[in-house]
Design an enzyme around this catalytic site. Sequence first.
Site, PDB file in Angstrom:
ATOM      1  N   LYS A 179     -25.132 -33.545  29.817  1.00  0.00           N
ATOM      2  CA  LYS A 179     -23.740 -33.849  29.460  1.00  0.00           C
ATOM      3  C   LYS A 179     -23.643 -34.833  28.295  1.00  0.00           C
ATOM      4  O   LYS A 179     -22.849 -34.646  27.379  1.00  0.00           O
ATOM      5  CB  LYS A 179     -23.007 -34.411  30.693  1.00  0.00           C
ATOM      6  CG  LYS A 179     -21.519 -34.583  30.454  1.00  0.00           C
ATOM      7  CD  LYS A 179     -20.787 -34.979  31.729  1.00  0.00           C
ATOM      8  CE  LYS A 179     -19.284 -35.056  31.461  1.00  0.00           C
ATOM      9  NZ  LYS A 179     -18.535 -35.478  32.660  1.00  0.00           N
ATOM     10  N   MET A 215     -30.848   4.323  49.425  1.00  0.00           N
ATOM     11  CA  MET A 215     -32.248   4.527  49.038  1.00  0.00           C
ATOM     12  C   MET A 215     -33.186   4.008  50.124  1.00  0.00           C
ATOM     13  O   MET A 215     -34.203   4.640  50.423  1.00  0.00           O
ATOM     14  CB  MET A 215     -32.531   3.839  47.698  1.00  0.00           C
ATOM     15  CG  MET A 215     -33.908   4.138  47.146  1.00  0.00           C
ATOM     16  SD  MET A 215     -34.179   5.916  46.898  1.00  0.00           S
ATOM     17  CE  MET A 215     -33.742   6.096  45.169  1.00  0.00           C
ATOM     18  N   GLU A 240     -21.343 -16.866  38.571  1.00  0.00           N
ATOM     19  CA  GLU A 240     -22.182 -16.986  37.373  1.00  0.00           C
ATOM     20  C   GLU A 240     -23.162 -15.832  37.199  1.00  0.00           C
ATOM     21  O   GLU A 240     -23.528 -15.480  36.081  1.00  0.00           O
ATOM     22  CB  GLU A 240     -22.941 -18.315  37.383  1.00  0.00           C
ATOM     23  CG  GLU A 240     -22.080 -19.547  37.155  1.00  0.00           C
ATOM     24  CD  GLU A 240     -21.500 -20.116  38.434  1.00  0.00           C
ATOM     25  OE1 GLU A 240     -21.586 -19.448  39.487  1.00  0.00           O
ATOM     26  OE2 GLU A 240     -20.959 -21.237  38.397  1.00  0.00           O
ATOM     27  N   PHE A 292     -26.080 -35.496  41.533  1.00  0.00           N
ATOM     28  CA  PHE A 292     -25.184 -34.455  42.017  1.00  0.00           C
ATOM     29  C   PHE A 292     -25.249 -33.240  41.091  1.00  0.00           C
ATOM     30  O   PHE A 292     -25.155 -33.363  39.879  1.00  0.00           O
ATOM     31  CB  PHE A 292     -23.740 -34.983  42.088  1.00  0.00           C
ATOM     32  CG  PHE A 292     -22.748 -33.931  42.484  1.00  0.00           C
ATOM     33  CD1 PHE A 292     -22.805 -33.345  43.738  1.00  0.00           C
ATOM     34  CD2 PHE A 292     -21.768 -33.496  41.596  1.00  0.00           C
ATOM     35  CE1 PHE A 292     -21.909 -32.349  44.106  1.00  0.00           C
ATOM     36  CE2 PHE A 292     -20.872 -32.500  41.959  1.00  0.00           C
ATOM     37  CZ  PHE A 292     -20.944 -31.928  43.215  1.00  0.00           C
ATOM     38  N   GLN A 293     -25.410 -32.069  41.672  1.00  0.00           N
ATOM     39  CA  GLN A 293     -25.511 -30.795  40.943  1.00  0.00           C
ATOM     40  C   GLN A 293     -26.638 -30.809  39.908  1.00  0.00           C
ATOM     41  O   GLN A 293     -26.517 -30.213  38.842  1.00  0.00           O
ATOM     42  CB  GLN A 293     -24.173 -30.417  40.301  1.00  0.00           C
ATOM     43  CG  GLN A 293     -23.107 -30.093  41.355  1.00  0.00           C
ATOM     44  CD  GLN A 293     -21.906 -29.348  40.798  1.00  0.00           C
ATOM     45  OE1 GLN A 293     -21.514 -29.553  39.666  1.00  0.00           O
ATOM     46  NE2 GLN A 293     -21.321 -28.476  41.626  1.00  0.00           N
TER      47      GLN A 293
END
Lengths: 167, 557
Positions: free
Chosen positions: B160, B469, B48, B110-111
Amino acid sequence: MKPHTLSILVENRAGVLSRVTGLFSRRGFNIESLAVGPCEEPGMSRITIVVIGDDEKIEQVMKQLNKLIDIIKVSDLTENERVERELALIKVTAEQGTSRAEIMQIASIFRAQIVDVGAKSLILQVIGDTEKIDAMEKLLRQYGVKEFVRTGTIGILRGSKTVTSSK
Amino acid sequence: MKTGAKILVESLQREGVEIIFGYPGGVVLPIYDELYDSSLRHILVRHEQAAAHAADGYARASGRVGVCLATSGPGACNLVTGIATAYMDSVPIVALTGQVPTNLLGNDAFQESDITGITMPITKHNYLVKDTADLGRIVKEAFYIAGTGRPGPVLIDIPKDVCTKVIKEPLVPEKVTLRGYNPTYRGHRRQIEKALQLIAAAERPVIYAGGGVILSNASVELVDFATQLGIPIATTLMGLGCIPGDHPLNLGMLGMHGTEYANFAITESDVLFSIGVRFDDRVTGKTDTFAPHAKIIHIDIDPAEIGKNKRVDVPVVGDVKAVLQDMLSMLKKNGLTDAWLKKIKHWKQHHPLTCPDDGRLHPQFVVRQMSELLGGDAIIVSEVGQNQMWTAQHYCFKNPRTWLTSGGLGTMGYGLPAAMGAHFARPDLPVFDVAGDGSIQMNIQEFGTISHNKIPVKIAILNNRFLGMVRQWQELFYDRRYSFTELPPVEFVKIANAYGIEGVKVESPDDVMPALRAALDCDGPFVMDFRIEREENVFPMVPAGAAINEMIGGHPR
């Protein structure tokens, strides 16, 4: 470094308070006091925050607050003539006898009200600016302050000037 | 009657969205089902974070709002680095996240993660949609907020059940009105007059131009203004491309890895005209000694940037393009800068950026060859670190929106996914990602995305087997104690091949141009693994906290 009282007009929506307080903590400011409630305009709330900082830092915080979409107006009341008040409830140990009389005398000097009388304690309600409430609490300490609850400062400009959504 | 998911997709289309970058998951199933037979293009990324960077790259290259989509919990959390990157560089993206159903909100379902809480400090604004009836309005507001004023990311978190609920779609007003959001576009006329007076009286003026010029599409006005008055322009990392690199008034980049002549000019200037910049510490070095003799003018659309890091004499709050147009209409010529331009020319001749010529493979050479081959007609994306600075220094940018880099947040792993987004914004231009071997491995899984979708991104890895760097700082400031900065060798071409991507390993300067040509001629993606000098440094360099004219690795003065 002096206390600034900021009057912040916001949309009355979930999460607005955490947007505002989150901004203060991110930029390293301690909020001295905070008061929130509905105001004269429908759908809006007013947040009053007292914060200590130098003028430049306060200016930066006000500009950052103004960037929040849900904030409608930010004013520093400290720049103007204003009325500021907070309310405190103080539960003081007060056994029967002389101390109870003394406490009631102090209350009357500060124009505080006794709002509850218990067998061993009194609850005083006092309204005033921060200094007045600090002074009263200090005086009561010798009798035993069991609990000290105060609202945040609220403020309003004197005269016809206002902090409202219209410019 | 429509589902929330349908309202969402149609609202996106009404905003002109043509592509979204995303990754499916449990609570976004209703949205993905709606996308299945929608005309909206969806690119499936492999992580993502890449979706957010791709939306960002699309936005920077096109000037339009980029869109990414992720599921709740881990999906949403993976967007965070990408959103923060866009926030720091004022890039307009709308991030859509799924959320657990409203009846489970706050239950540690959940999630579930509180993504509006998490992204509060890194978004311009965010929404948690609690009612399907609000969805259309919120999408409209989100695009408006993201793309106007000082642009930035906006997140919409959609439970949802908000997507599955069927409602009669309410009418969404044409115009967005938000009581708390009214950006100032036109500059205050008196302030503009004051600024013009200062500039007219200046003998050693310098323009300090930043990302705001690019965001406001004001490059033409900027170059016109500078040319009419004979004022040299130093650009920030974010401002590169606002003036052609080979323009006589161009000083290149200023600051920590800026050109010596840009930093000298800023230090000796008597008027510093700052446009769409924020006086970042990587630009100013020690703020007290930044432009110490100059009166400072500052144009910015964000009032909070004015006076934030450096005291300003003449602030102008407004859109850079609008303010410059007003200034151009009020302009009076001055002829005071000839001696100054002569001095700058002298500095440019005696303090150029250099590229070693010893038969070995130097990264500066690779970038210069790329610049020669592409002639400015390409989009260049970078990762973060030495690869970014060598590209900023040695590539000759000709046009705005052709240089995409994570300037503010400095996000390693930005380049490859941003390059994917840039391709969809400008399919007419070749897109090159200049990477290091460290940063490419931060989002190397996107080889899968570019292969899968045949996205013709060309990846030039400047491979020195170091986190270069950081190694440079360890060499200069930590007595060469290379603590955890050495990387084992990786055969990037083999990794590319495994994903079905062509590539070539390059070990000698003679093979650089043929490799670049092969990349350009290849229809699909292409990986170049340049085995560069391992301990090459980015010079010149202003040590952190020093004055910007105290540079190391420059020419003796």
